[in-house]
Scaffold this active site. Structure first.
Site, PDB file in Angstrom:
ATOM      1  N   LYS A 186      -9.620   6.036  -1.698  1.00 17.30           N
ATOM      2  CA  LYS A 186     -10.169   4.942  -0.887  1.00 17.30           C
ATOM      3  C   LYS A 186     -11.004   5.528   0.251  1.00 17.30           C
ATOM      4  O   LYS A 186     -10.510   5.706   1.363  1.00 17.30           O
ATOM      5  CB  LYS A 186      -9.021   4.083  -0.337  1.00 17.30           C
ATOM      6  CG  LYS A 186      -9.497   2.988   0.590  1.00 17.30           C
ATOM      7  CD  LYS A 186      -8.388   2.009   0.878  1.00 17.30           C
ATOM      8  CE  LYS A 186      -8.775   1.072   1.985  1.00 17.30           C
ATOM      9  NZ  LYS A 186      -7.771   0.048   2.230  1.00 17.30           N
ATOM     10  N   GLU A 208      -6.667   7.849   1.373  1.00 14.92           N
ATOM     11  CA  GLU A 208      -7.733   7.247   2.177  1.00 14.92           C
ATOM     12  C   GLU A 208      -8.218   8.167   3.298  1.00 14.92           C
ATOM     13  O   GLU A 208      -7.723   8.097   4.428  1.00 14.92           O
ATOM     14  CB  GLU A 208      -7.249   5.910   2.773  1.00 14.92           C
ATOM     15  CG  GLU A 208      -8.333   5.200   3.558  1.00 14.92           C
ATOM     16  CD  GLU A 208      -7.880   3.866   4.170  1.00 14.92           C
ATOM     17  OE1 GLU A 208      -6.733   3.444   3.929  1.00 14.92           O
ATOM     18  OE2 GLU A 208      -8.687   3.265   4.890  1.00 14.92           O
TER      19      GLU A 208
HETATM   20  P1  13P Z   1     -11.857  -2.481   6.164  1.00 19.00           P
HETATM   21  O1  13P Z   1     -12.388  -2.873   4.828  1.00 19.00           O
HETATM   22  O2  13P Z   1     -11.778  -3.595   7.158  1.00 19.00           O
HETATM   23  O3  13P Z   1     -12.531  -1.252   6.711  1.00 19.00           O
HETATM   24  O4  13P Z   1     -10.343  -2.078   5.948  1.00 19.00           O
HETATM   25  C1  13P Z   1      -9.980  -1.261   4.915  1.00 19.00           C
HETATM   26  C2  13P Z   1      -8.748  -0.565   5.294  1.00 19.00           C
HETATM   27  O5  13P Z   1      -8.713   0.633   5.321  1.00 19.00           O
HETATM   28  C3  13P Z   1      -7.541  -1.335   5.590  1.00 19.00           C
HETATM   29  O6  13P Z   1      -6.468  -0.600   5.094  1.00 19.00           O
END
Ligand code: 13P
Length: 379
Positions: free
Chosen positions: A248, A206
């Site tokens: 992600k 991510e």
């Molecule tokens: P959001 O969709 O609120 O941005 O959160 C995603 C996230 O990274 C939580 O792990």
């Protein structure tokens, strides 16, 4: 996609150089063996290649048509802010009640393939005394947790029932980002991904480019190209199996404080251009975060990206954009649990349709259209 047997003999599946030659003890009833039914028992001495098939299958299961991830991994501090917004105290009992509501929503697994938990939830039971993780598995949802907040190396979780781990690194556009910051972020993500795979757990990588700032969509595109190039360079350097990861990222949008607003079609154009330039088709799933967009906006943007076939499963891993109206509907009252679960299912179904490119915003509530951007937000 290459077949698992080809993958097994591929040189890129060599165990990460950092742990090469080490012998790790692994129980036969390990986490990854539970991820995939009928997985063969593993031997005591392991290499990443022993898990290649399981990693690929788990990643593919999460990236299955019409499904995405429910991120419910708010740290205790962040969960406290959510609870405060509905007038509840940040106690373990209240966090447990809220998470019980989420994981027990009937039929959630039809739209949700994976759930990302905070460590507390991993060891927590529902208010009826069942392990949260077991409830998820019964719902056909692959459990995982975020590891960037808890400072645990992935093999700590080997026998915990988890199949995937999420590591989030943020990049701020107004703060630069410097070339060194981007390199550091990418290297950290790649090391964590390699260690996860070496231990049979699918990494969710991510690199979150924050929405904060007044910059244009072109500037976000420029920064994202650099970040993703570095991330995939170091993932390859670390022998990470692309077929066994999930990405992600954030979508390419203007900064949240920019005077320009982008339509879903513009967000889709920029984001897909970036995906095509930077993400190998071997990666099974791109699970976007919502980053402060409203629930409807996040769903519309996802829908716009799925108007034509993509080489990857393009889907969601939303926290705020799945939970906001659900939390408000609940309001901490037991008599509202059913209605709140129905609200969660409405959002999950809307995003499922968006993953298939079939969503329309008809009939959406005003609450679902409210933006949720908070400057300097952290998880
Ligand atoms: P959001 O969709 O609120 O941005 O959160 C995603 C996230 O990274 C939580 O792990």
């Amino acid at each position: 996609m290459a077949s698992p047997s080809l993958l097994k003999s591929s040189p890129v599946l060599d165990k990460s150089e950092f742990v090469k030659g080490q012998t790790l003890l692994r129980q036969p009833n390990s986490a990854s063996a539970r991820c995939i039914p009928n997985a063969a028992p593993s031997s005591l001495s392991i290499r990443a290649s022993s898990y290649a098939d399981e990693l690929v299958k788990t990643a593919k299961t999460i990236a299955s048509p019409g499904r995405g991830i429910l991120a419910m991994d708010e740290s205790n501090a962040t969960c406290g802010k959510r609870l405060a917004s509905i007038g509840l105290e940040n106690t373990e009992a209240n966090r447990q009640a809220y998470r019980t509501l989420l994981v027990t929503a009937p039929g959630l697994g039809q739209y949700i393939s994976g759930a990302i938990l905070f460590e507390e939830t991993l060891y927590q039971s529902t208010i009826d005394g069942k392990k949260m993780v077991d409830v998820l598995v019964e719902q056909n949802i692959v459990p995982g947790i975020k590891v960037d907040k808890v400072n645990r190396i992935p093999y700590f979780y080997l026998n915990s029932g988890l199949c995937q781990l999420n590591w989030r690194t943020v990049v701020s556009i107004p703060n630069g980002p410097s070339a060194l910051a981007v390199k550091e972020a990418a290297w950290g993500l790649a090391r964590y991904a390699a260690i996860s795979q070496d231990n049979g757990l699918v990494p969710i990588v991510e690199p979150e480019i924050l929405l904060d700032g007044e910059h244009s969509i072109d500037r976000t595109f420029e920064v994202a190209q650099k970040v993703w190039a570095e991330v995939f360079f170091y993932l390859a350097e670390n022998n990470v199996t692309f077929e066994g990861i999930l990405l992600k990222p954030s979508m390419v949008t203007p900064g949240a404080e920019s005077k320009d607003k982008a339509t879903p079609e513009q967000v889709a154009d920029y984001t897909l251009k970036l995906l095509r330039r930077r993400i190998p088709p071997a990666v099974p799933g791109i699970m976007f975060l919502s980053g402060g967009q409203s629930e409807v906006e996040a769903t519309l943007n996802l829908n716009a990206m799925n108007q034509a076939p993509n080489p990857w499963h393009v889907s969601f891993s939303y926290a705020r954009a799945l939970q906001n109206t659900c939390l408000k509907t609940w309001g901490g009252l037991p008599e509202n649990v059913k209605a709140a679960q129905e609200t969660l299912l409405i959002r999950a179904k809307a995003n499922s349709l968006a993953q298939l490119g079939k969503y329309t915003a008809e009939g959406e509530s005003e609450e679902a259209k409210k933006g949720m951007f908070v400057k300097g937000y952290s998880y």
